[in-house]
Design an enzyme around this catalytic site. Structure first.
Site, PDB file in Angstrom:
ATOM      1  N   HIS A  95       0.797  -1.224   0.000  1.00 55.99           N
ATOM      2  CA  HIS A  95       0.000   0.000   0.000  1.00 55.99           C
ATOM      3  C   HIS A  95       0.828   1.273   0.000  1.00 55.99           C
ATOM      4  O   HIS A  95       0.270   2.353   0.213  1.00 55.99           O
ATOM      5  CB  HIS A  95      -0.911   0.039   1.234  1.00 55.99           C
ATOM      6  CG  HIS A  95      -2.096  -0.860   1.150  1.00 55.99           C
ATOM      7  ND1 HIS A  95      -3.242  -0.536   0.465  1.00 55.99           N
ATOM      8  CD2 HIS A  95      -2.315  -2.097   1.676  1.00 55.99           C
ATOM      9  CE1 HIS A  95      -4.117  -1.520   0.569  1.00 55.99           C
ATOM     10  NE2 HIS A  95      -3.580  -2.484   1.293  1.00 55.99           N
TER      11      HIS A  95
ATOM     12  N   THR B  86      -8.608   6.291  -1.763  1.00 51.29           N
ATOM     13  CA  THR B  86      -9.997   5.837  -1.878  1.00 51.29           C
ATOM     14  C   THR B  86     -10.969   6.989  -1.640  1.00 51.29           C
ATOM     15  O   THR B  86     -12.112   6.920  -2.075  1.00 51.29           O
ATOM     16  CB  THR B  86     -10.297   4.695  -0.894  1.00 51.29           C
ATOM     17  OG1 THR B  86      -9.897   5.076   0.428  1.00 51.29           O
ATOM     18  CG2 THR B  86      -9.569   3.432  -1.298  1.00 51.29           C
TER      19      THR B  86
ATOM     20  N   LYS C 169      -8.157  13.937   4.555  1.00 51.35           N
ATOM     21  CA  LYS C 169      -7.301  12.748   4.553  1.00 51.35           C
ATOM     22  C   LYS C 169      -6.258  12.919   5.650  1.00 51.35           C
ATOM     23  O   LYS C 169      -6.145  13.990   6.254  1.00 51.35           O
ATOM     24  CB  LYS C 169      -6.624  12.535   3.201  1.00 51.35           C
ATOM     25  CG  LYS C 169      -5.913  13.761   2.643  1.00 51.35           C
ATOM     26  CD  LYS C 169      -5.395  13.531   1.227  1.00 51.35           C
ATOM     27  CE  LYS C 169      -6.483  13.584   0.195  1.00 51.35           C
ATOM     28  NZ  LYS C 169      -6.808  12.304  -0.395  1.00 51.35           N
ATOM     29  N   ARG C 170      -5.522  11.863   5.909  1.00 49.86           N
ATOM     30  CA  ARG C 170      -4.441  11.932   6.893  1.00 49.86           C
ATOM     31  C   ARG C 170      -3.505  13.083   6.559  1.00 49.86           C
ATOM     32  O   ARG C 170      -3.174  13.323   5.399  1.00 49.86           O
ATOM     33  CB  ARG C 170      -3.679  10.601   6.871  1.00 49.86           C
ATOM     34  CG  ARG C 170      -2.513  10.481   7.811  1.00 49.86           C
ATOM     35  CD  ARG C 170      -2.079   9.017   7.893  1.00 49.86           C
ATOM     36  NE  ARG C 170      -1.857   8.433   6.590  1.00 49.86           N
ATOM     37  CZ  ARG C 170      -0.646   8.347   6.008  1.00 49.86           C
ATOM     38  NH1 ARG C 170       0.424   8.824   6.619  1.00 49.86           N
ATOM     39  NH2 ARG C 170      -0.518   7.765   4.843  1.00 49.86           N
TER      40      ARG C 170
ATOM     41  N   LYS D 145       0.787  14.328   0.912  1.00 50.48           N
ATOM     42  CA  LYS D 145      -0.592  14.593   0.493  1.00 50.48           C
ATOM     43  C   LYS D 145      -0.816  16.080   0.223  1.00 50.48           C
ATOM     44  O   LYS D 145      -1.834  16.476  -0.333  1.00 50.48           O
ATOM     45  CB  LYS D 145      -1.567  14.066   1.543  1.00 50.48           C
ATOM     46  CG  LYS D 145      -1.536  12.534   1.646  1.00 50.48           C
ATOM     47  CD  LYS D 145      -2.515  12.015   2.680  1.00 50.48           C
ATOM     48  CE  LYS D 145      -2.431  10.493   2.835  1.00 50.48           C
ATOM     49  NZ  LYS D 145      -2.979   9.766   1.681  1.00 50.48           N
TER      50      LYS D 145
ATOM     51  N   LYS E  41     -14.772   7.933  -3.352  1.00 53.88           N
ATOM     52  CA  LYS E  41     -16.008   8.253  -2.632  1.00 53.88           C
ATOM     53  C   LYS E  41     -16.589   9.573  -3.130  1.00 53.88           C
ATOM     54  O   LYS E  41     -17.806   9.689  -3.342  1.00 53.88           O
ATOM     55  CB  LYS E  41     -15.724   8.327  -1.129  1.00 53.88           C
ATOM     56  CG  LYS E  41     -15.282   7.015  -0.510  1.00 53.88           C
ATOM     57  CD  LYS E  41     -14.667   7.227   0.858  1.00 53.88           C
ATOM     58  CE  LYS E  41     -13.933   5.973   1.314  1.00 53.88           C
ATOM     59  NZ  LYS E  41     -13.087   6.211   2.493  1.00 53.88           N
TER      60      LYS E  41
END
Length: 846
Positions: free
Chosen positions: A396, A695, A587-588, A593, A699
């Site tokens: 991952h 993911t 998100k985290r 990111k 969504k």
């Protein structure tokens, strides 16, 4: 199965304490008498199975004097669980008896969220539940909010595991999830003066009505001690692990119902318990701390999800968690095999698959070898044939620092017998490497499971690859980069092992349940079977020019934005207008990111408003949410910056018509269920080549949001599905990032970009930290450093131009709505059902 004694049935803190209204009819109904006399049975609301069960639980379980809505939730949850019991037992019996391959999904995380609403949807009991609680003049939606999010996961990894379990049950696949029943979840995130403050997530404080204790499946997991070798009378070597400190793994089962199909799979969660409560002799002598030391040491294992591993003790605890999960799960699987099929393991690999969800359960490889050899007497070759025939590994991450490596000395101290087996696996495997590349000693160093550069350590990803018959990435680009970069040598050695399985999300949770308004419109438009086959949503494309349908679509989005605006007002005190563009990144919190890139753009918009450059500016509400790991200082500083910038934006009256900015604390599954349906623009802006899949992007797409993103992870497949017009692409691709790495000069980029120069100048001036001088210097230094791996400023101008294209498109609401419909219509490929079908056919071969 026996129903567990929950920790407490007390109501949680800060919940509604108003008493429940008593039902308008007599709840103490004699079921048999009513069935005999009722002409409407079994369709009568008073005697359908759900009502009868619920009323019995209420009558037996609620205090007449102190009942409250939480008691009613608990009663409803127990009633729903009872409705599943017959199917749950039948599923377990059939799977145990059948000569059908069984899959064990081993994951350190399962981010399940609240269960009640999703259970009711899959069991087709929503209407019945609404009717039951209406008797008490309580709204079902109100009861659902009283459930705590299960603290069993952190982010995308755990939520993916939850989606996969849902799809497996819905597709009638015999898959059992194995995880840990953490006493405390990740943490509850509070924001104090802009800073993240972590508090314990006591998600079990009100009990967990969904799990069932299964004491007949308890096993012992060994730690510490030492490994000894002896030779039997026939000259065979035998290893024994002696003087161990054993921990009891107590099994708790959570039902996972399929969608309207009577299959109920199991998520088995392990709780650590000491073999003895405390040392009575020590206690009687007054040494109370030492008397319970062993108990505390054992129960620490399942106390907290992801303990902070910046300390040595934290690292040891995390390793113990991983071994505890793997050992307990494998013992359980082998015990079931022996109980039903005896001690002949000839067909074990043919009928069992262990899917390792990332490197966390990779220690299952040597543990299965240990159990087969030390407990069941198999020789090395037979044990290795079985082990390598049933292990499958999902990777991952592309970040080398995220690939776990454990010090050999730590293994030697905590898991001495496991270390013996790892060394033997490595020695035998390196012979294969030497035969493949004769004389190339550098290959042996590069590919060894044991890394001897510096302190010797065990590369867990390498161990998983060596032992697995399948190694899969989770998006097309991710898998390609694994094969060409991170695991290139392994791909050269075993090309047939590697494959791609692009992630997906369950449409039951993330569309049918979380977006009921849109779900109703979809049912009316394309029929209800899209819930089981998301590709049926392609039929929406026929309505993209229907003005009446577009108007309904816009109205639903607007109502969802009203709901989210209420949540933001309640949690952040920021007024989000539903008439503005909702621009969301949740998100985290991590540098790759690039929440920082988003914040820099907010500062740019802030400056534009201050300068009066507001012609054709689209009013925008920007939302960021996510948790930073407790030991990740830079991520926590980014949280602080986001909150400080939000304070300046929201306190400036000139901003009110054009810009609002909020950081939503304590982001979790329940929050996402509100955020996802209301989002107009989904921010997926990681540095290209760093995100494995993502993911959240799926969504949002499923719920009609348009994406602004880089060519990273599953963004690439989303772009292919919706086309360039419905996706706002910006930034470098992975190859361009790699090429720029050697000559990256961020200060030159800043100097040559007037907009970026103004942003950085304002940040440096201390405008966002007037009373806290210098606190953002680490961020400024990182931005300007040529060694910054995320290349934030290199993509800024491209991001700014893409955001201008977003604004221009949003001005035309007719076109924006068409593109929104187009995103939902083409989301079928991102259902976790599609992903699981690929696992089923190409890896598990069920």
């Amino acid at each position: 199965m026996t129903v567990p004694q929950n920790e407490s049935n007390k109501a949680p803190e800060n919940h509604m304490q108003s008493p429940i209204k008593q039902p308008q009819q007599n709840v103490n109904i004699s079921k048999k008498k009513h069935e005999d006399e009722c002409v409407d049975y079994p369709h009568c609301n008073s005697c359908d199975p759900m009502t009868v069960t619920f009323q019995r639980v209420v009558v037996n379980g609620l205090s007449r004097d102190e009942n409250n809505p939480y008691d009613l939730f608990h009663a409803l949850a127990l009633s729903v669980k009872e409705q599943m019991m017959h199917d749950w037992r039948s599923t377990r019996f059939q799977d145990t008896q059948a000569q059908r391959k069984q899959v064990a999904y081993l994951s350190l995380e399962f981010l399940m969220g609240r269960a009640l609403g999703n259970m009711l949807l899959n069991l087709d009991l929503t209407k019945e539940a609404e009717q039951v609680v209406q008797q008490y003049q309580v709204d079902l939606a109100q009861l659902e909010t009283l459930e705590h999010d299960a603290g069993l996961g952190n982010g995308g990894l755990g939520r993916l595991a939850a989606c996969f379990l849902d799809s497996c049950a819905c597709m009638d696949l015999p898959v059992t999830g194995y995880g840990i029943r953490y006493e405390y979840g990740m943490f509850t995130q509070k924001i104090v003066n802009g800073y993240q403050v972590e508090q314990a997530d006591r998600w079990l404080r009100g009990g967990h009505p969904w799990d069932v204790i299964a004491p007949n499946h308890n096993v012992l997991v060994p730690f510490y001690g030492r490994s000894e070798v002896h030779v039997d009378h026939e000259g065979h070597l035998h290893h024994t692990w002696i003087d161990t400190q054993d921990v009891i793994a107590v099994a708790y089962d959570v039902p996972v119902p399929g969608y309207h199909n009577h299959r109920v799979n199991t998520l088995r969660l392990w709780k650590a318990q000491a073999t003895e409560g405390f040392d009575l002799k020590e206690f009687n002598q007054g040494d109370y701390t030492e008397a319970v030391a062993h108990k505390n040491l054992a129960e620490q294992i399942t106390m907290v999800l992801y303990p902070n591993d910046s300390s040595e003790n934290g690292k040891e605890l995390r390793l113990r968690q991983q071994y505890f999960l793997s050992s307990a799960s494998l013992q359980d699987i082998l015990n079931t095999w022996v109980r039903t099929k005896g001690r002949d393991f000839s067909d074990f690999a043919r009928l069992n698959v262990m899917q390792l969800n990332d490197t966390h359960p990779a220690i299952a490889v040597p543990e299965l070898m240990r159990l087969l050899m030390d407990h069941y007497g198999l020789g090395w070759d037979k044990a290795w044939t079985i082990t390598s025939g049933c292990m499958a590994y999902t990777n991952h991450t592309l970040l080398p620092e995220a690939l776990e490596c454990w010090p050999v000395r730590m293994f030697e101290h905590i898991l001495p017998r496991i270390l013996d087996i790892v060394y033997e696996i490595n020695a035998r495997y390196l012979k294969l490497v030497a035969h493949q590349w004769p004389g190339q000693t550098d290959k042996l160093t590069q590919m060894s499971i044991i890394d001897n550069c510096g302190e010797p350590s065990i590369r867990m990803a390498y161990l998983a690859i060596v032992a697995s018959f399948s190694v899969n990435g989770v998006a097309g680009l991710h898998t390609q980069l694994l094969k060409s970069g991170l695991f290139k040598h392994f791909y050269d050695l075993w090309p047939d092992k590697f494959n791609n399985k692009t992630n997906g999300v369950t449409p039951r949770r993330w569309l049918a349940y979380s977006n009921p308004r849109l779900s109703a419109l979809l049912n009316k438009t394309v029929g209800e079977h899209w819930i089981e086959d998301l590709t049926l949503l392609e039929g929406l494309n026929e309505f993209a020019n229907d003005e009446g349908f577009l108007e309904e679509w816009r109205f639903i989005k607007q109502q969802n934005k009203v709901d989210l605006a209420e949540l933001i007002q309640k949690e952040c005190g920021v007024d989000f207008s539903p008439d503005m563009l909702f621009d969301v990144q949740v998100k985290r919190i991590h540098e790759y990111k690039r929440q920082l890139l988003n914040i820099l753009h907010v500062i740019h918009l802030y400056q534009e408003v201050l300068k009066g450059n507001v012609d054709n500016m689209v009013p925008r509400c920007v939302l960021i949410a996510g948790k930073a790991a407790p030991g990740y200082a830079m991520a926590k500083l980014i949280v602080k910056l986001a909150n400080n910038v939000a304070d300046m934006v929201n306190s400036e009256p000139l901003m009110r018509p054009y810009l609002r900015f909020a950081f939503l604390p304590n982001y979790n599954v329940s929050a996402m269920e509100k955020i996802c349906p209301a989002t107009d623009l989904s921010e997926q802006i990681s540095t290209a080549g760093k995100e494995a899949s993502g993911t959240g992007n799926m969504k949002f797409m499923m719920n009609g949001a348009l994406t602004i993103g880089t060519l990273d992870g599953a963004n690439i497949e989303i772009l292919e599905a919706v086309g360039e017009e419905a996706f706002f692409l910006f930034g470098m691709n992975a190859e361009e990032v790699r090429h720029l790495r050697s000559h990256y000069q961020p200060k030159e980029i800043i100097a040559n970009s007037p907009a970026l120069f103004d942003v950085i100048t304002l940040l440096k001036s201390g405008h966002f930290n007037l009373l806290e001088p210098g606190i953002f210097e680490p961020i400024i230094h990182a931005i300007e450093s040529s060694s910054e791996p995320w290349m934030t400023v290199a993509d800024f101008d491209s991001f700014r131009v893409a955001q201008q294209a977003v604004a221009k498109t949003y001005l035309d609401q007719y076109q924006w709505t068409q593109l929104s419909i187009h995103n939902t219509a083409n989301s079928g490929g991102f259902s976790s059902d599609t992903t699981i079908a690929a696992y089923r056919d190409e890896i598990w071969k069920i």
